[in-house]
Motif scaffolding. Sequence first.
Motif, PDB file in Angstrom:
ATOM      1  N   PRO A   1       0.886  -1.042   0.243  1.00  0.00           N
ATOM      2  CA  PRO A   1      -0.028   0.139  -0.122  1.00  0.00           C
ATOM      3  C   PRO A   1       0.766   1.399  -0.159  1.00  0.00           C
ATOM      4  O   PRO A   1       1.966   1.391   0.665  1.00  0.00           O
ATOM      5  CB  PRO A   1      -0.903  -0.003   1.264  1.00  0.00           C
ATOM      6  CG  PRO A   1      -0.673  -1.561   1.825  1.00  0.00           C
ATOM      7  CD  PRO A   1       0.532  -2.168   1.455  1.00  0.00           C
ATOM      8  N   LEU A   2       0.338   2.380  -0.685  1.00  0.00           N
ATOM      9  CA  LEU A   2       0.942   3.572  -0.574  1.00  0.00           C
ATOM     10  C   LEU A   2      -0.090   4.683   0.293  1.00  0.00           C
ATOM     11  O   LEU A   2      -1.309   4.536  -0.134  1.00  0.00           O
ATOM     12  CB  LEU A   2       1.097   4.219  -1.993  1.00  0.00           C
ATOM     13  CG  LEU A   2       1.806   5.496  -1.908  1.00  0.00           C
ATOM     14  CD1 LEU A   2       3.308   5.271  -1.500  1.00  0.00           C
ATOM     15  CD2 LEU A   2       1.467   6.144  -3.313  1.00  0.00           C
ATOM     16  N   GLN A   3       0.396   4.892   1.629  1.00  0.00           N
ATOM     17  CA  GLN A   3      -0.650   5.675   2.463  1.00  0.00           C
ATOM     18  C   GLN A   3      -0.425   6.966   2.614  1.00  0.00           C
ATOM     19  O   GLN A   3       0.973   7.391   2.813  1.00  0.00           O
ATOM     20  CB  GLN A   3      -0.658   4.997   3.770  1.00  0.00           C
ATOM     21  CG  GLN A   3      -1.284   3.581   3.826  1.00  0.00           C
ATOM     22  CD  GLN A   3      -1.168   2.730   5.018  1.00  0.00           C
ATOM     23  OE1 GLN A   3      -0.713   3.380   5.953  1.00  0.00           O
ATOM     24  NE2 GLN A   3      -1.951   1.837   5.209  1.00  0.00           N
ATOM     25  N   GLU A   4      -1.246   7.935   2.521  1.00  0.00           N
ATOM     26  CA  GLU A   4      -0.957   9.510   2.670  1.00  0.00           C
ATOM     27  C   GLU A   4      -0.970   9.790   3.944  1.00  0.00           C
ATOM     28  O   GLU A   4      -1.677   9.194   5.030  1.00  0.00           O
ATOM     29  CB  GLU A   4      -2.103  10.295   2.054  1.00  0.00           C
ATOM     30  CG  GLU A   4      -1.591  11.690   2.046  1.00  0.00           C
ATOM     31  CD  GLU A   4      -2.618  12.678   1.224  1.00  0.00           C
ATOM     32  OE1 GLU A   4      -2.196  13.749   0.920  1.00  0.00           O
ATOM     33  OE2 GLU A   4      -3.634  12.029   0.551  1.00  0.00           O
ATOM     34  N   MET A   5      -0.003  10.608   4.587  1.00  0.00           N
ATOM     35  CA  MET A   5       0.583  10.845   5.844  1.00  0.00           C
ATOM     36  C   MET A   5      -0.455  12.362   6.116  1.00  0.00           C
ATOM     37  O   MET A   5       0.213  13.376   6.404  1.00  0.00           O
ATOM     38  CB  MET A   5       1.923  11.092   6.238  1.00  0.00           C
ATOM     39  CG  MET A   5       2.351   9.588   6.213  1.00  0.00           C
ATOM     40  SD  MET A   5       4.338   9.625   6.367  1.00  0.00           S
ATOM     41  CE  MET A   5       5.038  10.298   4.875  1.00  0.00           C
TER      42      MET A   5
ATOM     43  N   LYS B   1       5.410   4.321   1.615  1.00  0.00           N
ATOM     44  CA  LYS B   1       5.273   3.238   1.198  1.00  0.00           C
ATOM     45  C   LYS B   1       5.397   2.110   2.120  1.00  0.00           C
ATOM     46  O   LYS B   1       6.276   1.779   2.589  1.00  0.00           O
ATOM     47  CB  LYS B   1       6.449   3.026  -0.261  1.00  0.00           C
ATOM     48  CG  LYS B   1       6.326   1.931  -0.956  1.00  0.00           C
ATOM     49  CD  LYS B   1       5.028   1.884  -1.659  1.00  0.00           C
ATOM     50  CE  LYS B   1       5.215   0.570  -2.882  1.00  0.00           C
ATOM     51  NZ  LYS B   1       3.742   0.142  -3.300  1.00  0.00           N
ATOM     52  N   ARG B   2       4.358   1.289   2.151  1.00  0.00           N
ATOM     53  CA  ARG B   2       4.144   0.324   3.107  1.00  0.00           C
ATOM     54  C   ARG B   2       4.834  -1.105   3.062  1.00  0.00           C
ATOM     55  O   ARG B   2       4.444  -2.144   2.972  1.00  0.00           O
ATOM     56  CB  ARG B   2       2.925   0.301   3.837  1.00  0.00           C
ATOM     57  CG  ARG B   2       2.183   1.465   4.218  1.00  0.00           C
ATOM     58  CD  ARG B   2       2.921   1.814   5.610  1.00  0.00           C
ATOM     59  NE  ARG B   2       2.811   0.824   6.921  1.00  0.00           N
ATOM     60  CZ  ARG B   2       1.999   0.556   7.526  1.00  0.00           C
ATOM     61  NH1 ARG B   2       0.693   1.238   7.233  1.00  0.00           N
ATOM     62  NH2 ARG B   2       1.994  -0.365   8.251  1.00  0.00           N
ATOM     63  N   ASP B   3       6.176  -0.959   2.839  1.00  0.00           N
ATOM     64  CA  ASP B   3       7.128  -2.347   2.443  1.00  0.00           C
ATOM     65  C   ASP B   3       7.176  -3.197   3.844  1.00  0.00           C
ATOM     66  O   ASP B   3       7.945  -4.073   3.928  1.00  0.00           O
ATOM     67  CB  ASP B   3       8.348  -1.861   1.779  1.00  0.00           C
ATOM     68  CG  ASP B   3       8.230  -1.980   0.295  1.00  0.00           C
ATOM     69  OD1 ASP B   3       7.120  -1.840  -0.015  1.00  0.00           O
ATOM     70  OD2 ASP B   3       9.070  -2.013  -0.524  1.00  0.00           O
TER      71      ASP B   3
END
Length: 232
Positions: A17-21, A36-38
């Motif tokens: 997932p790519l999450q906005e902060m 980027k939730r690696d």
Amino acid sequence: MQIGAVKRVRLGELPTPLQEMANLEKVLGGPRLFIKRDDLTGLGTGGNKLRKLEYALAEAMELGATAVVTTGAVQSNHAQLTTAAANRLGMKTFLILKGDKPHQPSGNLFLDRLLGVEEIRYVAVPSDSGKEEFESLLQNEVDRLMAELRKRGEVPYYIPNGCKAIHGALGYAGCVYEIVGQLRAMNLAPNYIVTACGTSGTQTGLVLGSILYGQGEIKVLGMSVSEKRDKL
């Protein structure tokens, strides 16, 4: 994503997932920030090493390896994830860790054992040795273990700490491909990618990915976690 004819074995749940902060954006007053939730790659405790291991272990399988040897610190994420990945593929894992053997395994060292590591060896760091001298001691132990495994009938494959540079580059070029696609779906394009930098494999891959998928316009900033400013 496959890059050319380079072999890869799928180990991770990708894309991550790519999450906005959003809260951090408010504190800073902009710009738009994403993470980027690696850590959610789906094997072991996750982390950036899995993308690299997909290429390293594909090479190991192609060479008919039955055992994997790698190095790292006592609490190495790389060692833990290598153990998990090799276990999934039916290969034995042998670890050579930098430091003294602890009285009680904890953290990643406990997970190494839980994940089925075959053997762990320790190389103590002499107080009077420099970096190059210690690396020589470590490599001697790697060579010794590889020779022992061959005598036992194993086909060992060595993965250096953090994986080979080429495997890191391939793995994280693919990560940029994901990031660009995920942001494009939001009608956005990345300006910067910021990463921690230890052995430089991840950053090298991000730079390669910027060239391949961002027309070289994505700036990649690495934050050193292993060397001080005066040594860079």
